[in-house]
Design an enzyme around this catalytic site. Structure first.
Site, PDB file in Angstrom:
ATOM      1  CG  HIS A 128       3.404   0.166   0.163  1.00 35.44           C
ATOM      2  ND1 HIS A 128       3.939   0.162  -1.085  1.00 35.44           N
ATOM      3  CD2 HIS A 128       3.054   1.304   0.451  1.00 35.44           C
ATOM      4  CE1 HIS A 128       4.011   1.189  -1.623  1.00 35.44           C
ATOM      5  NE2 HIS A 128       3.731   2.033  -0.444  1.00 35.44           N
ATOM      6  CG  MET A 186      -6.913   9.011  -0.145  1.00 36.63           C
ATOM      7  SD  MET A 186      -6.648   9.788  -1.662  1.00 36.63           S
ATOM      8  CE  MET A 186      -5.008   9.235  -2.258  1.00 36.63           C
ATOM      9  CG  HIS A 189      -3.206   5.640  -1.752  1.00 35.37           C
ATOM     10  ND1 HIS A 189      -2.810   6.459  -0.687  1.00 35.37           N
ATOM     11  CD2 HIS A 189      -1.970   5.490  -2.464  1.00 35.37           C
ATOM     12  CE1 HIS A 189      -1.581   7.074  -0.948  1.00 35.37           C
ATOM     13  NE2 HIS A 189      -1.094   6.481  -1.933  1.00 35.37           N
ATOM     14  CB  SER A 238       0.450   3.039  -5.146  1.00 34.53           C
ATOM     15  OG  SER A 238       0.302   4.138  -4.799  1.00 34.53           O
ATOM     16  CE1 TYR A 277       3.755   4.469  -5.720  1.00 27.70           C
ATOM     17  CE2 TYR A 277       5.851   3.616  -5.700  1.00 27.70           C
ATOM     18  CZ  TYR A 277       4.631   3.786  -4.925  1.00 27.70           C
ATOM     19  OH  TYR A 277       4.626   3.716  -3.706  1.00 27.70           O
TER      20      TYR A 277
END
Length: 192
Positions: free
Chosen positions: A52, A127, A129, A131, A134
Site C-alpha cells: 500500500h 513522502m 512510498h 513499504s 517493516y
C-alpha cells in the site's frame, strides 16, 4: 441480576482506534510486490502486511467518524497513476525499506485532499512510498535489503501503475506484529 461473565463486552460508541487511509495497487502489481516483500521478510524478518501507499497517516478516531470521513474523502476523487522512483531506506520500523513513489500533483493532492477530510496534520512533508519491509534492522542490513530488492526485481524502478482503490485500515502503530491491523472499508475510484 445478569451474570457479568456471560455478558459480551461491546466496544463503546465512543471508543477510538487508530486508522489510516491506503492507496492500493492493482492485483497484478500487488502480487509482484508481495513476492518481493516475502523474499525480504524471509531474509530480514518482520511482519506481513498488504502492499500500500499511505495516503493519510495514523489518526485516532471512533469507527463511525473514520468511516464517515473516509466516504466523504473518496467523493470526487479519481483514479491516478503512481510511479516508483527508486528503492530506498528509512530511519524507523515503518519506513525500513520502501519504494519511493514519484510525488506527482495527483499523488500529493490525493493525500492532501484526504488529510483535509480527516483533519490530519503531518509533522513532515508528505513522502509517498510503498513499504517493502517493516523491521528494526541495522543500516548495513537495510542496505543489503535494498540491494536484494533491486536484484530480485530489476525493473521495479520506474514501474508505473494505476491507483483505482483506496482503503480504510485499522492500524494500531503500537502493534509491530500487525496482527490487530485490518481493512475496514474499500472504495473504488472512477477513472478520469
Amino acid at each position: 441480576m445478569a451474570n457479568p461473565e456471560s455478558t459480551p463486552i461491546q466496544p463503546s460508541e465512543g471508543e477510538k482506534n487508530v486508522y489510516s487511509v491506503w492507496a492500493l495497487p492493482p492485483e497484478d502489481v500487488t502480487a509482484r510486490i508481495r513476492t518481493l516483500m516475502n523474499s525480504l521478510r524471509s531474509e530480514f524478518g518482520g511482519p506481513q502486511f498488504e502492499p500500500h501507499i499511505t495516503v493519510v497517516g495514523a489518526i485516532r478516531l471512533t469507527l463511525d467518524d473514520a468511516l464517515n470521513k473516509f466516504r466523504s474523502a473518496c467523493e470526487g476523487l479519481k483514479a491516478y497513476q503512481a510511479t516508483v522512483d527508486c528503492v530506498s531506506t528509512g530511519t524507523f520500523f515503518y519506513q525500513c525499506v520502501f519504494l519511493l513513489i514519484h510525488p506527482t500533483i495527483e499523488v500529493v493532492e490525493t493525500s492532501s485532499h484526504c488529510c483535509g477530510h480527516f483533519g490530519y496534520k503531518n509533522s513532515t512533508p508528505y513522502m509517498p512510498h510503498l513499504s517493502l519491509l517493516y523491521a528494526n534492522i541495522s543500516d548495513e542490513q537495510k542496505k543489503q535489503a535494498k540491494e536484494l530488492a533491486e536484484k530480485l526485481d530489476e525493473a521495479i524502478n520506474g514501474l508505473s501503475f494505476p491507483i483505482t482503490r483506496l482503503a480504510l485500515y485499522k492500524t494500531d502503530t503500537g502493534d509491530e506484529t500487525l496482527k490487530s491491523w485490518e481493512k475496514i472499508a474499500e472504495q473504488d475510484l472512477p477513472s478520469s
